[in-house]
Write a protein that holds these residues in place. Structure first.
Motif, PDB file in Angstrom:
ATOM      1  N   ALA A 156       0.810  -1.218   0.000  1.00 58.85           N
ATOM      2  CA  ALA A 156       0.000   0.000   0.000  1.00 58.85           C
ATOM      3  C   ALA A 156       0.846   1.273   0.000  1.00 58.85           C
ATOM      4  O   ALA A 156       0.496   2.259  -0.658  1.00 58.85           O
ATOM      5  N   LEU A 157       1.965   1.259   0.735  1.00 57.45           N
ATOM      6  CA  LEU A 157       2.731   2.490   0.942  1.00 57.45           C
ATOM      7  C   LEU A 157       4.062   2.522   0.207  1.00 57.45           C
ATOM      8  O   LEU A 157       4.701   3.573   0.142  1.00 57.45           O
ATOM      9  N   GLY A 158       4.496   1.396  -0.325  1.00 53.27           N
ATOM     10  CA  GLY A 158       5.796   1.338  -0.974  1.00 53.27           C
ATOM     11  C   GLY A 158       6.895   0.989   0.012  1.00 53.27           C
ATOM     12  O   GLY A 158       6.681   0.944   1.228  1.00 53.27           O
ATOM     13  N   LEU A 159       8.098   0.764  -0.503  1.00 53.25           N
ATOM     14  CA  LEU A 159       9.215   0.326   0.323  1.00 53.25           C
ATOM     15  C   LEU A 159       9.565   1.344   1.400  1.00 53.25           C
ATOM     16  O   LEU A 159       9.675   1.016   2.583  1.00 53.25           O
ATOM     17  N   ARG A 160       9.723   2.597   1.024  1.00 56.68           N
ATOM     18  CA  ARG A 160      10.068   3.622   2.011  1.00 56.68           C
ATOM     19  C   ARG A 160       8.881   3.958   2.900  1.00 56.68           C
ATOM     20  O   ARG A 160       9.046   4.363   4.054  1.00 56.68           O
ATOM     21  N   GLY A 161       7.681   3.769   2.395  1.00 59.95           N
ATOM     22  CA  GLY A 161       6.496   4.013   3.202  1.00 59.95           C
ATOM     23  C   GLY A 161       6.410   3.100   4.410  1.00 59.95           C
ATOM     24  O   GLY A 161       5.848   3.477   5.448  1.00 59.95           O
ATOM     25  N   VAL A 162       6.979   1.883   4.300  1.00 54.95           N
ATOM     26  CA  VAL A 162       7.009   0.964   5.434  1.00 54.95           C
ATOM     27  C   VAL A 162       7.783   1.578   6.594  1.00 54.95           C
ATOM     28  O   VAL A 162       7.405   1.435   7.767  1.00 54.95           O
ATOM     29  N   TYR A 163       8.834   2.300   6.271  1.00 52.55           N
ATOM     30  CA  TYR A 163       9.649   2.918   7.320  1.00 52.55           C
ATOM     31  C   TYR A 163       8.934   4.105   7.945  1.00 52.55           C
ATOM     32  O   TYR A 163       9.024   4.308   9.173  1.00 52.55           O
ATOM     33  N   TYR A 164       8.215   4.890   7.147  1.00 59.49           N
ATOM     34  CA  TYR A 164       7.378   5.953   7.718  1.00 59.49           C
ATOM     35  C   TYR A 164       6.326   5.358   8.652  1.00 59.49           C
ATOM     36  O   TYR A 164       6.092   5.861   9.759  1.00 59.49           O
ATOM     37  N   PHE A 165       5.694   4.296   8.206  1.00 52.04           N
ATOM     38  CA  PHE A 165       4.666   3.625   9.012  1.00 52.04           C
ATOM     39  C   PHE A 165       5.261   3.123  10.330  1.00 52.04           C
ATOM     40  O   PHE A 165       4.660   3.298  11.400  1.00 52.04           O
ATOM     41  N   SER A 166       6.433   2.526  10.274  1.00 54.83           N
ATOM     42  CA  SER A 166       7.052   1.963  11.473  1.00 54.83           C
ATOM     43  C   SER A 166       7.489   3.052  12.441  1.00 54.83           C
ATOM     44  O   SER A 166       7.377   2.884  13.666  1.00 54.83           O
ATOM     45  N   ALA A 167       7.997   4.172  11.919  1.00 55.11           N
ATOM     46  CA  ALA A 167       8.358   5.294  12.792  1.00 55.11           C
ATOM     47  C   ALA A 167       7.127   5.821  13.516  1.00 55.11           C
ATOM     48  O   ALA A 167       7.171   6.117  14.720  1.00 55.11           O
ATOM     49  N   THR A 168       6.019   5.927  12.787  1.00 54.60           N
ATOM     50  CA  THR A 168       4.767   6.379  13.404  1.00 54.60           C
ATOM     51  C   THR A 168       4.305   5.400  14.471  1.00 54.60           C
ATOM     52  O   THR A 168       3.852   5.802  15.554  1.00 54.60           O
ATOM     53  N   LEU A 169       4.441   4.111  14.195  1.00 59.37           N
ATOM     54  CA  LEU A 169       4.040   3.078  15.159  1.00 59.37           C
ATOM     55  C   LEU A 169       4.851   3.195  16.444  1.00 59.37           C
ATOM     56  O   LEU A 169       4.292   3.106  17.551  1.00 59.37           O
ATOM     57  N   ILE A 170       6.148   3.417  16.325  1.00 56.32           N
ATOM     58  CA  ILE A 170       7.000   3.581  17.504  1.00 56.32           C
ATOM     59  C   ILE A 170       6.563   4.800  18.315  1.00 56.32           C
ATOM     60  O   ILE A 170       6.473   4.754  19.549  1.00 56.32           O
ATOM     61  N   LEU A 171       6.285   5.899  17.643  1.00 52.07           N
ATOM     62  CA  LEU A 171       5.868   7.120  18.343  1.00 52.07           C
ATOM     63  C   LEU A 171       4.539   6.923  19.067  1.00 52.07           C
ATOM     64  O   LEU A 171       4.350   7.430  20.176  1.00 52.07           O
ATOM     65  N   VAL A 172       3.623   6.185  18.461  1.00 59.77           N
ATOM     66  CA  VAL A 172       2.341   5.894  19.112  1.00 59.77           C
ATOM     67  C   VAL A 172       2.564   5.060  20.375  1.00 59.77           C
ATOM     68  O   VAL A 172       1.950   5.305  21.415  1.00 59.77           O
ATOM     69  N   VAL A 173       3.467   4.087  20.287  1.00 61.76           N
ATOM     70  CA  VAL A 173       3.782   3.251  21.454  1.00 61.76           C
ATOM     71  C   VAL A 173       4.415   4.091  22.563  1.00 61.76           C
ATOM     72  O   VAL A 173       4.145   3.887  23.758  1.00 61.76           O
ATOM     73  N   MET A 174       5.242   5.065  22.188  1.00 62.43           N
ATOM     74  CA  MET A 174       5.928   5.889  23.172  1.00 62.43           C
ATOM     75  C   MET A 174       5.019   6.921  23.820  1.00 62.43           C
ATOM     76  O   MET A 174       5.285   7.372  24.945  1.00 62.43           O
ATOM     77  N   LEU A 175       3.965   7.315  23.150  1.00 65.42           N
ATOM     78  CA  LEU A 175       3.146   8.445  23.588  1.00 65.42           C
ATOM     79  C   LEU A 175       2.659   8.342  25.028  1.00 65.42           C
ATOM     80  O   LEU A 175       2.768   9.323  25.785  1.00 65.42           O
TER      81      LEU A 175
END
Length: 197
Positions: A156-175
């Motif tokens: 859905a997001l492309g190769l680099r989009g996976v990394y954007y998605f994962s960074a967002t996931l980490i930030l949500v976990v940290m919030l």
């Protein structure tokens, strides 16, 4: 809060960290190819940077934990991992891209042992062996399901989009942990500001 509640959260965090480590063990190979790296030796060395940085994080963890505490060590590690994903998502060439696993490996080396230590401090001694066995199983689970669960994200997001998605996931976990931390910092700042000079 129940003393076992941090342990339950830590088990989930271990699963997530090993889930996301897939991005540096497999997906990173495709990322290197996308910036023109075709040599198997360079690709292998690029992947090894992550392992070497994680080892460095393991060696530093005692000093870092002694200075800032176990929870802040985990947050520092997660922050480095999030930054590494953003580097991978935006780096235009090999020399900038290689900073991703360097930063991410260091963050992983800080966060995973700290998370295991948090588990051991949060449970009765007689449950330690069972907790370690369960934690190891969760680590393998995270790494095992990563290719299956991240495949639709990449489509859905492309190769680099996976990394954007994962960074967002980490930030949500940290919030949930960052909000109280920011509040404490703000209260400390206000107290210092209101102190008579």
């Amino acid at each position: 809060m129940s003393p076992r509640k941090p342990a339950r959260r830590a088990f989930l965090l271990i699963t997530l960290l090993n889930f996301l480590s897939y991005l540096f063990s497999v997906e990173f190979v495709f990322l290197l190819s996308s910036v023109g790296v075709t040599s198997p030796i360079i690709i292998a060395n690029g992947v090894m940077v992550y392992a070497a940085a994680a080892l460095a994080g393991n060696l530093l963890i005692t000093r870092v934990d002694a200075r800032i505490g176990i929870m802040n060590t985990i947050l520092a590690g997660l922050s480095l991992i999030a930054i590494s994903f953003l580097i991978c998502a935006t780096a235009p060439n090999f020399w900038l891209l290689i900073l991703g696993p360097l930063v991410g490996g260091l963050g992983t080396g800080l966060s995973i042992p700290s998370t295991i230590a948090l588990i051991m401090r949060s449970i009765p001694t007689e449950l330690a062996a069972r907790a370690l066995s369960f934690g190891t199983a969760m680590m393998y689970l995270g790494g095992g399901v990563a290719p299956i669960l991240l495949a639709p994200v990449r489509s859905a997001l492309g190769l680099r989009g996976v990394y954007y998605f994962s960074a967002t996931l980490i930030l949500v976990v940290m919030l949930p942990s960052l909000v109280p931390l920011f509040n404490r910092c703000w209260q400390t700042f206000r107290l210092r500001d209101s102190t008579p000079k």
